[in-house]
Structures are given as structure tokens and as C-alpha cells.
Write an enzyme that holds these catalytic residues in place. Structure first.
Site, short mmCIF file in Angstrom:
data_model
loop_
_atom_site.label_atom_id
_atom_site.label_comp_id
_atom_site.label_asym_id
_atom_site.label_seq_id
_atom_site.Cartn_x
_atom_site.Cartn_y
_atom_site.Cartn_z
N LYS A 4 0.84 -1.21 0.00
CA LYS A 4 0.00 0.00 0.00
C LYS A 4 0.87 1.25 0.00
CE LYS A 4 -3.69 -2.52 2.27
NZ LYS A 4 -4.37 -2.90 3.52
N GLN A 32 -4.26 -1.36 9.72
CA GLN A 32 -4.15 -2.69 9.13
C GLN A 32 -4.74 -3.72 10.10
OE1 GLN A 32 -3.06 -3.41 5.99
NE2 GLN A 32 -3.69 -5.52 6.36
N ASP A 84 -10.68 3.09 4.28
CA ASP A 84 -11.10 1.70 4.13
C ASP A 84 -12.63 1.59 4.14
OD1 ASP A 84 -9.34 -0.34 3.62
OD2 ASP A 84 -8.82 -0.71 5.72
#
Ligand code: NAD
Length: 284
Positions: free
Chosen positions: A54, A98, A121
Site C-alpha cells: 500500500k 491494518q 477503508d
């Protein structure tokens, strides 16, 4: 009939190139460079690889890499404090925690500490609520990637039968909601659905996200249907999806491979969301 193959790698490259061009124009217009703060807690090797990918993808399109790494024994308060700092930092457009976080941390509570306009997200309860009420907002990356693939291949959703297999917070539910918002008639199947083949074979568009290799066979697929396989399972033969690809491609009209289908789209949509987050914050 042999299905057309949806090339997720090519589409993801196109999306990345578009985001890079939009960021160049955004910055050239005198606006602040978008920045993504990935937050990694602990040393899980798979999570470390995901985060590294990422970060690299961000830099390649002109997003500032504002990564933070905390030790595996960080407390809930310490992680929450980092999220609070990033929330207040105007250089940070997006925050990505994460998952999963190490035990005994409460990942859900930490995600919900991210301000909705920085939730790239799309996993906070607030943004899930915006999606559920069909209001604009940041959408989860993998479901957005599924829809982007369908759109780029010209797949009509309006008035079509869509079946979503899997109902997770991360993939199944949000994908079903986006399909519904696009005027598909949506059925959600899950591990307690009896006779999955009967339900799935109704679909013009069949999306599966279960992590059960080989779950979707030709008996589950209407001839000519579009089959999108989100599943990724690591086996001794490499990565496999939920779909018996070799058999189903002779029934379907269009199909995603694993790897090279939905997988590459997730990071591309994360980059798009980070730009969108910067735009949302600028507009406030
Ligand atoms: P999850 O374990 O949270 O959810 C799995 C879902 O599948 C559940 O809703 C369950 O009810 C359903 N299910 C399980 N067995 C079933 C069966 N026999 N019949 C019907 N439904 C069944 O998983 P998730 O986070 O949604 O991920 C699903 C898969 O997608 C995994 O393989 C994961 O690795 C993959 N994934 C890929 C990407 C990507 O491509 N970037 C992103 C996220 C997840």
C-alpha cells in the site's frame, strides 16, 4: 462457450494512472498533497507485506506516505492516541489501520476512532451507515473494486439479478448494498444458505467472497452469467479463489481469474479513496 476474462491487473493500472493524473492536477492547482497514514501494529509478516504494498502504491501516484508502526505490545490507549494524532493532522488525508490487530486490542473500536472523512477503508460504523442509507461517503475498497470491474467491462446492473455469496462486514454486505444502490435485485447467501446452487444459478451477476476454494461449480452458474471471485486462499498449488475456474469458464459469460482479478483492485481503490478523502476535507 468460453467466458471472457476480466483483467483486474489492467484495470487496476488504469485506475492508478488516472489517480496519479488527478493528483498531479490537484497539487498543480495549489492544493495540499494527499497523504495516507497506514498504521501497523505488531510484526505479522502478511500484514507487513500488505502495508508495504500500500505504501509503495501511494508513493507511485503522488500520495505522501505517512506510515506509523507500533510494537505488538502497544496498548489500546497507545494505538488510539496515534489515531487521534493522525485525525488532527491536516497532512493526513486518510488513515488505514491494518487488520487484524494483535490480541487483546479491540480492532473494531480502533477503526471507529477514525474520523469518517479519513476512513479510506470505509469500515467505520458511520460510513457503513452512509452506505446503508445510500448517502455519499467513502466506500470499502474491495467492494468498490468489484463494481469498478463490472463498470469497466460494461456489465449492466440496473434491473439484473445479482447474488452475493458471503456477508462479511468487509466484503459481502457492502458489495450487496452497492449492487442494490445500482438497482440490481440482490440476494445475499452465506454459510447457512441451503441449496446454494439453486440461489446462485439465478444470478446474472454472481459475486463470491467466502474463502472456500471450489465452492462455486458450473451447477451454481447460469449460462452467460458474470462471475466475480473475491475469494483468495493460499494452497500448495498457489492462490485460488472460490470458483472452480476451469470448469466455470465454460459456462460463464465473463469471469475474474484468481490471481489477477479482484485482488489488484483493492489497492487501486484505496488510492482513489485517499484522493477522495483529501477532496472531502478540502470541501469542508
Ligand atoms: P469472512 O470469513 O469474514 O466471510 C466469509 C463469508 O462467507 C461469511 O459471510 C460466510 O457466511 C460465507 N461462507 C462461508 N462458507 C460458506 C459456504 N459454504 N457457502 C456460502 N457462504 C459461505 O471473509 P471475508 O473477509 O469476507 O473474505 C472472503 C474471501 O475474500 C477470503 O478468501 C479473503 O481472503 C478474500 N478477500 C479478498 C480481498 C481482495 O481481493 N483484495 C479482500 C478481502 C477479502
Amino acid at each position: 462457450m468460453t467466458a471472457g476474462i476480466i483483467d483486474g491487473r489492467a484495470v487496476s493500472q488504469d485506475v492508478r494512472a488516472e489517480v496519479a493524473r488527478e493528483i498531479t492536477a490537484w497539487v498543480a492547482a495549489g492544493r495540499p498533497q494527499p497523504g495516507l497514514a497506514t498504521v501497523l501494529v505488531g510484526e505479522d509478516p502478511a500484514s507487513a507485506v500488505y502495508v508495504a504494498n500500500k505504501r509503495r502504491a501511494c508513493v507511485a501516484v503522488g500520495i505522501a506516505d505517512l506510515h506509523r508502526h507500533l510494537p505488538a505490545d502497544a496498548t489500546q490507549e497507545q494505538v488510539a492516541q496515534v489515531i487521534a494524532e493522525l485525525s488532527d493532522d491536516p497532512a493526513v488525508s486518510g488513515i488505514l489501520l491494518q487488520l487484524p490487530v494483535p490480541e487483546p486490542l479491540d480492532g473494531k473500536a480502533l477503526v471507529n476512532a477514525i474520523p469518517p472523512e479519513k476512513d479510506v477503508d470505509g469500515l467505520t460504523a458511520y460510513n457503513a451507515g452512509l452506505l446503508a442509507t445510500n448517502a455519499p461517503g467513502l466506500r470499502p475498497c474491495t467492494p468498490s473494486g468489484v463494481i469498478e470491474l463490472l463498470d469497466r467491462y460494461g456489465v449492466e446492473l440496473h434491473g439484473k439479478e445479482a447474488v452475493m455469496v458471503g456477508r462479511s462486514h468487509l466484503v459481502g454486505r457492502p458489495t450487496a448494498r452497492i449492487l442494490l444502490a445500482r438497482n440490481a435485485t440482490v440476494t445475499v447467501a452465506h454459510r447457512f444458505t441451503p441449496d446454494l446452487a439453486r440461489i446462485a444459478s439465478r444470478a446474472d451477476v454472481l459475486v463470491t467472497a467466502t474463502g472456500v476454494p471450489g465452492l462455486i461449480t458450473p451447477a451454481h452458474v447460469k449460462p452467460g452469467a458474470v462471475v466475480i471471485d473475491v475469494g483468495i486462499t493460499r494452497t500448495e498449488h498457489g492462490l485460488v479463489g472460490d470458483v472452480e475456474f476451469d470448469a466455470v469458464k465454460d459456462v460463464a459469460g465473463l469471469i475474474t481469474p484468481v490471481p489477477g482479478g479482484v485482488g489488484p483492485m483493492t489497492i487501486a481503490m484505496l488510492l482513489r479513496n485517499t484522493l477522495l478523502a483529501a477532496q472531502l476535507q478540502q470541501d469542508r
